[in-house]
Scaffold this motif. Sequence first.
Motif, PDB file in Angstrom:
ATOM      1  N   ARG A  57       8.510   0.596   4.585  1.00 51.12           N
ATOM      2  CA  ARG A  57       8.501  -0.359   5.712  1.00 51.12           C
ATOM      3  C   ARG A  57       7.073  -0.858   5.974  1.00 51.12           C
ATOM      4  NH1 ARG A  57      12.617  -0.436   9.466  1.00 51.12           N
ATOM      5  NH2 ARG A  57      11.143  -0.371  11.202  1.00 51.12           N
ATOM      6  N   TYR A  58       6.104   0.007   5.720  1.00 47.04           N
ATOM      7  CA  TYR A  58       4.707  -0.401   5.927  1.00 47.04           C
ATOM      8  C   TYR A  58       4.283  -1.455   4.905  1.00 47.04           C
ATOM      9  CZ  TYR A  58      -0.378   0.082   6.399  1.00 47.04           C
ATOM     10  OH  TYR A  58      -1.719  -0.167   6.581  1.00 47.04           O
ATOM     11  N   LEU A  59       4.795  -1.308   3.647  1.00 49.52           N
ATOM     12  CA  LEU A  59       4.427  -2.253   2.593  1.00 49.52           C
ATOM     13  C   LEU A  59       5.255  -3.531   2.621  1.00 49.52           C
ATOM     14  CD1 LEU A  59       4.030   0.155  -0.472  1.00 49.52           C
ATOM     15  CD2 LEU A  59       2.217  -0.846   0.914  1.00 49.52           C
ATOM     16  N   LEU A  60       6.473  -3.474   3.201  1.00 52.08           N
ATOM     17  CA  LEU A  60       7.416  -4.584   3.116  1.00 52.08           C
ATOM     18  C   LEU A  60       7.187  -5.590   4.235  1.00 52.08           C
ATOM     19  CD1 LEU A  60       9.820  -5.294   1.272  1.00 52.08           C
ATOM     20  CD2 LEU A  60      11.320  -4.263   2.967  1.00 52.08           C
ATOM     21  N   ASN A  89       0.153  -7.534   0.738  1.00 49.14           N
ATOM     22  CA  ASN A  89       0.443  -6.296   1.460  1.00 49.14           C
ATOM     23  C   ASN A  89      -0.046  -5.078   0.695  1.00 49.14           C
ATOM     24  OD1 ASN A  89       1.568  -7.518   3.648  1.00 49.14           O
ATOM     25  ND2 ASN A  89       3.576  -6.562   3.457  1.00 49.14           N
ATOM     26  N   LEU A  90       0.165  -5.090  -0.613  1.00 51.75           N
ATOM     27  CA  LEU A  90      -0.262  -3.954  -1.420  1.00 51.75           C
ATOM     28  C   LEU A  90      -1.785  -3.830  -1.426  1.00 51.75           C
ATOM     29  CD1 LEU A  90       1.518  -1.969  -3.013  1.00 51.75           C
ATOM     30  CD2 LEU A  90       0.846  -3.142  -5.084  1.00 51.75           C
ATOM     31  N   TYR A 135      -1.854  -0.732   0.892  1.00 47.47           N
ATOM     32  CA  TYR A 135      -1.666   0.454   0.058  1.00 47.47           C
ATOM     33  C   TYR A 135      -2.960   0.937  -0.580  1.00 47.47           C
ATOM     34  CZ  TYR A 135      -0.143   3.370  -3.832  1.00 47.47           C
ATOM     35  OH  TYR A 135      -0.003   4.399  -4.724  1.00 47.47           O
ATOM     36  N   PHE A 136      -3.656   0.040  -1.279  1.00 48.02           N
ATOM     37  CA  PHE A 136      -4.837   0.469  -2.025  1.00 48.02           C
ATOM     38  C   PHE A 136      -5.878   1.183  -1.155  1.00 48.02           C
ATOM     39  CE2 PHE A 136      -3.969  -3.111  -5.286  1.00 48.02           C
ATOM     40  CZ  PHE A 136      -3.034  -2.298  -5.897  1.00 48.02           C
TER      41      PHE A 136
END
Length: 663
Positions: free
Chosen positions: A526-529, A604-605, A609-610
């Motif tokens: 959900r955090y990435l989407l 988003n990534l 994420y990174f």
Amino acid sequence: MKFLELVLKNFGPYSGEQVINLDPKTDDENLRPIVLLGGMNGGGKTTLMDAIRLALYGHRAQCSTRGNLSYSDFLSQCVNSHAQPFEKTQIELAFEHIENNQPVKYRIVRNWSKQPKDGKDSLGIFGEEDKTWGIDTLTNIWDEYIENLLPLGISNLFLFDGEQVKELAEQDVPPAAVTEAIRALLGLELAERLAIDIDILVNRKRKELADTKDLANLEEIEAQLQQLQTEYDVETRHGASLQEELKTAEKNQQSAFDKFVSDGGKIAGERDRLEKQKVAKADELENARESMSELAASALPLTLVEDLLTQAQRQGEKEVKIQQAQMAREILEERDKRLLAWINQQEVLATKIDEIKKFLEQDVDTLNSSFLQGQASWLLTDAETLSQLGNILYYLQNSEKLAKQQLTSLKNKEEEIINLERQIQRAAEPEEYKKLVTTLQESQDKVAQLKAKLETTNHRLTELADSINKTKKSLQEYSVENIDRRNREHIIAASAKVQETLKIFREKLTLRKLNKLEIEVTECFRYLLHKSDLVHRIAIDTNTFSLSLYNQAGKTVPKHRLSAGEKQLLAIAFLWGLARVSGRSLPVAIDTPLGRLDSSHRTNLVERYFPSASHQVILLSTDTEIGEREIKTLRQNEAIAHEYLLKYDPKSRQTTVKEGYFW
């Protein structure tokens, strides 16, 4: 744990020594998690990931290019093609971790030659302060030590590539590597191993308690199992022997081929072509000689007296100048007479007239002294003849230059003919050629026969393995149906209870770990989407570890409704969640991370994420994955500690590590 430095020396496409600083700590206060390495496809990104795995795990490393190679062959394959025979191939990986509440630093050093001694590399573990003397006690137990820091079973959760993400995204059930990592992470391997050990104990006790009749039947099955096992061992040794024979036959085949080439067999097959080349070169040589003869029949021999012609040209130029000066002197004398006659008619003082007359006489004397004194005219040439002489000298220079070029060409053609003659002389005679071909064919047939025998042996081994498994199953069924009914001793009953307890323990452990994993994966996804309302909860199957998606209404969200980019984000969220559940503070390395993501998911990534995947994130990317826009975002967010560019030279097929990125 964090990696500090990677040093490659003559490893893969990396010629010489290449040093990469991996420390995310840029100074005493600032920590930037990302180390970015850019490179085009085929430029050595995956090789860097293999280098990290190889440094950590040695012969157990799951490297991308190893396949079915033995460890010795794999090490030989990793040697740089430009390395000198005496040079070592070496990998160094410096890292830091917490030991007894104190940070300690170690450096792993592995090196080997083109033909590794005993088929292995040389391992040394050094302290960061002393790089001269290795820590022998740590070197001897390195496999056990690294298993406590970063177990091989879960390493794929922290060192993964785009293909692994792609495979995980496209399959409904996680691939075997991820499944094994999940089992290792959940601690199921230990419980399963304990259950097997209990089964062995129970079978041993049941045999001790069996009566004579039961024991005879049991021993009959065990004898059959022993016979099958013996046959299996014999076939295994036979297969190993065939493998050795095959290696010898392949070496003999290579030797036969080398002899075929060295003794002129290959050239003998090309004799006609070489003879035709020789005839063609001889024709070219004859044409060149005719050209030289034509050139020699022209004015070229005059080059023998070129110095005399040059002297004659200079003498002619001097005499022409003298002739011109004599004509000028006569003209000037006539002019001076007219000038003096005219001055005498004017009202000019006699003294002035004398001075003018004296000046004119001195001027004529000067002219005589400059051009006429001491110059004897013996060539008696004219301007036209002098021009023709100049043309001849110019033609001689061009002819001489052309003659030198033709002589060089003539010499080259003669050398080419000599080389062709040498090759033809090295060609084997028809009888010898036939022997060489026969020997080569026999060696090739021998290799083919051994391969066929080895394939048959492997097939037989497979059949025996199936029979052994069936016999073991029969033995187990016999024990359950007969001995268990007659022998209900404490150990057997207790073992059954322990097995049941272990089963319940595994189930509860799996549920507890999977519940936590489901929460982490859901949160990460959900955090990435972008669409935060698309998935409310993610469930994980306890047997297959496959993922099921549910919306806020509790209804299933089919995976086929997800786009390719959303599936890839789900796979990354799964790996991210597994890493977080592990509870280990480990670096993350990602090869080709963005794959088929669209721009919004890619953003988003990059942004979410990174920088958050771990305290240290090593990214290996092409220029199309992390492009100019993404690199600007990471730089503005101060997320990058170091940037490197893997510069690949297609001509030399070598890669050099440079500081900086594509932009």
